[in-house]
Design a protein around this motif. Structure first.
Motif, PDB file in Angstrom:
ATOM      1  N   ILE A 107       1.130 -58.499  12.893  1.00  0.00           N
ATOM      2  CA  ILE A 107       0.587 -57.701  11.803  1.00  0.00           C
ATOM      3  C   ILE A 107       0.888 -56.240  12.093  1.00  0.00           C
ATOM      4  O   ILE A 107       0.546 -55.725  13.154  1.00  0.00           O
ATOM      5  N   GLY A 108       1.534 -55.592  11.157  1.00  0.00           N
ATOM      6  CA  GLY A 108       1.936 -54.206  11.333  1.00  0.00           C
ATOM      7  C   GLY A 108       0.938 -53.216  10.771  1.00  0.00           C
ATOM      8  O   GLY A 108       1.010 -52.022  11.050  1.00  0.00           O
ATOM      9  N   GLY A 109      -0.007 -53.684   9.987  1.00  0.00           N
ATOM     10  CA  GLY A 109      -0.998 -52.783   9.420  1.00  0.00           C
ATOM     11  C   GLY A 109      -1.953 -53.524   8.521  1.00  0.00           C
ATOM     12  O   GLY A 109      -1.678 -54.646   8.097  1.00  0.00           O
ATOM     13  N   TYR A 110      -3.064 -52.906   8.256  1.00  0.00           N
ATOM     14  CA  TYR A 110      -4.045 -53.430   7.316  1.00  0.00           C
ATOM     15  C   TYR A 110      -4.479 -52.231   6.495  1.00  0.00           C
ATOM     16  O   TYR A 110      -4.945 -51.231   7.052  1.00  0.00           O
ATOM     17  N   PHE A 111      -4.297 -52.289   5.187  1.00  0.00           N
ATOM     18  CA  PHE A 111      -4.549 -51.153   4.316  1.00  0.00           C
ATOM     19  C   PHE A 111      -5.638 -51.500   3.323  1.00  0.00           C
ATOM     20  O   PHE A 111      -5.677 -52.624   2.821  1.00  0.00           O
ATOM     21  N   MET A 112      -6.538 -50.563   3.065  1.00  0.00           N
ATOM     22  CA  MET A 112      -7.622 -50.812   2.124  1.00  0.00           C
ATOM     23  C   MET A 112      -7.887 -49.570   1.285  1.00  0.00           C
ATOM     24  O   MET A 112      -7.662 -48.451   1.741  1.00  0.00           O
ATOM     25  N   ARG A 113      -8.339 -49.794   0.085  1.00  0.00           N
ATOM     26  CA  ARG A 113      -8.753 -48.692  -0.783  1.00  0.00           C
ATOM     27  C   ARG A 113     -10.138 -48.226  -0.330  1.00  0.00           C
ATOM     28  O   ARG A 113     -10.937 -49.030   0.130  1.00  0.00           O
ATOM     29  N   ALA A 114     -10.403 -46.932  -0.487  1.00  0.00           N
ATOM     30  CA  ALA A 114     -11.714 -46.402  -0.120  1.00  0.00           C
ATOM     31  C   ALA A 114     -12.056 -45.226  -1.025  1.00  0.00           C
ATOM     32  O   ALA A 114     -11.183 -44.417  -1.356  1.00  0.00           O
ATOM     33  N   ALA A 115     -13.313 -45.140  -1.399  1.00  0.00           N
ATOM     34  CA  ALA A 115     -13.776 -43.997  -2.185  1.00  0.00           C
ATOM     35  C   ALA A 115     -13.663 -42.719  -1.360  1.00  0.00           C
ATOM     36  O   ALA A 115     -13.353 -41.656  -1.891  1.00  0.00           O
ATOM     37  N   ASP A 116     -13.895 -42.815  -0.050  1.00  0.00           N
ATOM     38  CA  ASP A 116     -13.805 -41.670   0.851  1.00  0.00           C
ATOM     39  C   ASP A 116     -13.055 -42.118   2.112  1.00  0.00           C
ATOM     40  O   ASP A 116     -13.681 -42.522   3.106  1.00  0.00           O
ATOM     41  N   PRO A 117     -11.706 -42.087   2.096  1.00  0.00           N
ATOM     42  CA  PRO A 117     -10.925 -42.583   3.227  1.00  0.00           C
ATOM     43  C   PRO A 117     -11.276 -41.938   4.563  1.00  0.00           C
ATOM     44  O   PRO A 117     -11.347 -42.621   5.582  1.00  0.00           O
ATOM     45  N   ALA A 118     -11.516 -40.631   4.585  1.00  0.00           N
ATOM     46  CA  ALA A 118     -11.828 -39.955   5.852  1.00  0.00           C
ATOM     47  C   ALA A 118     -13.156 -40.462   6.420  1.00  0.00           C
ATOM     48  O   ALA A 118     -13.264 -40.714   7.621  1.00  0.00           O
ATOM     49  N   ALA A 119     -14.164 -40.610   5.559  1.00  0.00           N
ATOM     50  CA  ALA A 119     -15.472 -41.096   6.021  1.00  0.00           C
ATOM     51  C   ALA A 119     -15.370 -42.537   6.501  1.00  0.00           C
ATOM     52  O   ALA A 119     -15.976 -42.897   7.514  1.00  0.00           O
ATOM     53  N   LEU A 120     -14.587 -43.360   5.806  1.00  0.00           N
ATOM     54  CA  LEU A 120     -14.454 -44.754   6.223  1.00  0.00           C
ATOM     55  C   LEU A 120     -13.702 -44.850   7.549  1.00  0.00           C
ATOM     56  O   LEU A 120     -14.096 -45.610   8.436  1.00  0.00           O
ATOM     57  N   ALA A 121     -12.658 -44.050   7.726  1.00  0.00           N
ATOM     58  CA  ALA A 121     -11.935 -44.022   9.005  1.00  0.00           C
ATOM     59  C   ALA A 121     -12.874 -43.591  10.136  1.00  0.00           C
ATOM     60  O   ALA A 121     -12.846 -44.156  11.233  1.00  0.00           O
ATOM     61  N   ALA A 122     -13.730 -42.606   9.860  1.00  0.00           N
ATOM     62  CA  ALA A 122     -14.689 -42.147  10.868  1.00  0.00           C
ATOM     63  C   ALA A 122     -15.690 -43.246  11.205  1.00  0.00           C
ATOM     64  O   ALA A 122     -16.067 -43.407  12.369  1.00  0.00           O
ATOM     65  N   TRP A 123     -16.117 -44.036  10.214  1.00  0.00           N
ATOM     66  CA  TRP A 123     -17.048 -45.135  10.475  1.00  0.00           C
ATOM     67  C   TRP A 123     -16.412 -46.158  11.420  1.00  0.00           C
ATOM     68  O   TRP A 123     -17.028 -46.583  12.386  1.00  0.00           O
ATOM     69  N   TYR A 124     -15.170 -46.536  11.154  1.00  0.00           N
ATOM     70  CA  TYR A 124     -14.481 -47.500  12.019  1.00  0.00           C
ATOM     71  C   TYR A 124     -14.316 -46.943  13.440  1.00  0.00           C
ATOM     72  O   TYR A 124     -14.440 -47.680  14.411  1.00  0.00           O
ATOM     73  N   ARG A 125     -14.072 -45.652  13.544  1.00  0.00           N
ATOM     74  CA  ARG A 125     -13.964 -45.018  14.867  1.00  0.00           C
ATOM     75  C   ARG A 125     -15.321 -44.975  15.566  1.00  0.00           C
ATOM     76  O   ARG A 125     -15.460 -45.397  16.711  1.00  0.00           O
ATOM     77  N   ASP A 126     -16.344 -44.488  14.874  1.00  0.00           N
ATOM     78  CA  ASP A 126     -17.649 -44.255  15.486  1.00  0.00           C
ATOM     79  C   ASP A 126     -18.461 -45.532  15.703  1.00  0.00           C
ATOM     80  O   ASP A 126     -19.224 -45.617  16.655  1.00  0.00           O
ATOM     81  N   PHE A 127     -18.317 -46.509  14.828  1.00  0.00           N
ATOM     82  CA  PHE A 127     -19.110 -47.728  14.932  1.00  0.00           C
ATOM     83  C   PHE A 127     -18.392 -48.836  15.692  1.00  0.00           C
ATOM     84  O   PHE A 127     -19.025 -49.610  16.400  1.00  0.00           O
ATOM     85  N   LEU A 128     -17.081 -48.947  15.529  1.00  0.00           N
ATOM     86  CA  LEU A 128     -16.330 -50.039  16.161  1.00  0.00           C
ATOM     87  C   LEU A 128     -15.416 -49.575  17.282  1.00  0.00           C
ATOM     88  O   LEU A 128     -14.821 -50.401  17.970  1.00  0.00           O
ATOM     89  N   GLY A 129     -15.273 -48.265  17.457  1.00  0.00           N
ATOM     90  CA  GLY A 129     -14.421 -47.755  18.528  1.00  0.00           C
ATOM     91  C   GLY A 129     -12.938 -47.860  18.233  1.00  0.00           C
ATOM     92  O   GLY A 129     -12.117 -47.828  19.146  1.00  0.00           O
ATOM     93  N   LEU A 130     -12.560 -47.973  16.966  1.00  0.00           N
ATOM     94  CA  LEU A 130     -11.163 -48.087  16.578  1.00  0.00           C
ATOM     95  C   LEU A 130     -10.548 -46.681  16.591  1.00  0.00           C
ATOM     96  O   LEU A 130     -10.734 -45.905  15.664  1.00  0.00           O
ATOM     97  N   ASP A 131      -9.852 -46.369  17.669  1.00  0.00           N
ATOM     98  CA  ASP A 131      -9.299 -45.028  17.879  1.00  0.00           C
ATOM     99  C   ASP A 131      -7.883 -44.916  17.339  1.00  0.00           C
ATOM    100  O   ASP A 131      -6.909 -44.928  18.092  1.00  0.00           O
ATOM    101  N   ALA A 132      -7.768 -44.792  16.029  1.00  0.00           N
ATOM    102  CA  ALA A 132      -6.461 -44.597  15.399  1.00  0.00           C
ATOM    103  C   ALA A 132      -6.136 -43.108  15.383  1.00  0.00           C
ATOM    104  O   ALA A 132      -7.027 -42.265  15.326  1.00  0.00           O
ATOM    105  N   ASP A 133      -4.832 -42.801  15.409  1.00  0.00           N
ATOM    106  CA  ASP A 133      -4.431 -41.395  15.338  1.00  0.00           C
ATOM    107  C   ASP A 133      -4.425 -40.913  13.889  1.00  0.00           C
ATOM    108  O   ASP A 133      -4.841 -41.639  12.980  1.00  0.00           O
TER     109      ASP A 133
END
Length: 117
Positions: free
Chosen positions: A7-33
């Motif tokens: 799998i090369g990527g997983y893409f999703m629509r979001a009302a607030d992409p920056a906030a959703l990316a921060a949630w995945y980082r802060d809650f799940l530890g997903l450290d994407a660049d």
């Protein structure tokens, strides 16, 4: 025949992409660049179509479900609850496969967490 490598990527629509990316980082530890690149640990990936009427994904509007491998399901679920995440009360054990739990992100996407083994 050429084959896909993974799998090369997983893409999703979001009302607030920056906030959703921060949630995945802060809650799940997903450290994407800044480009979303995330170097994950090697391990199994399941690719499995489900019946269209499945209740397994939560909302019937959700067409796919992201599954993350975790080292310690109980510790991850406790961490998510402590941060105020929407964590399902139930977990599931599948003999020979592992344990599963679920969390719903702020945009309403149900995510499966899998401790193999």
């Amino acid at each position: 025949m050429e084959r896909v490598l993974g799998i090369g990527g997983y893409f999703m629509r979001a009302a607030d992409p920056a906030a959703l990316a921060a949630w995945y980082r802060d809650f799940l530890g997903l450290d994407a660049d800044e480009n979303g690149l995330w170097l994950q640990e090697a391990g199994p990936t399941v690719f499995a179509p489900f019946e269209s009427g499945t209740e397994y994904f939560g909302s019937r509007a959700q067409q796919t479900m992201l599954n993350f491998r975790v080292r310690d399901l109980d510790a991850m679920l406790a961490q998510l609850r402590a941060k105020g995440a929407d964590v399902a009360e139930e977990t599931q054990d599948m003999a020979g496969v592992g344990r599963f739990g679920w969390v719903t992100d702020p945009e309403g996407n149900r995510i499966e967490l899998w401790q193999s083994g």
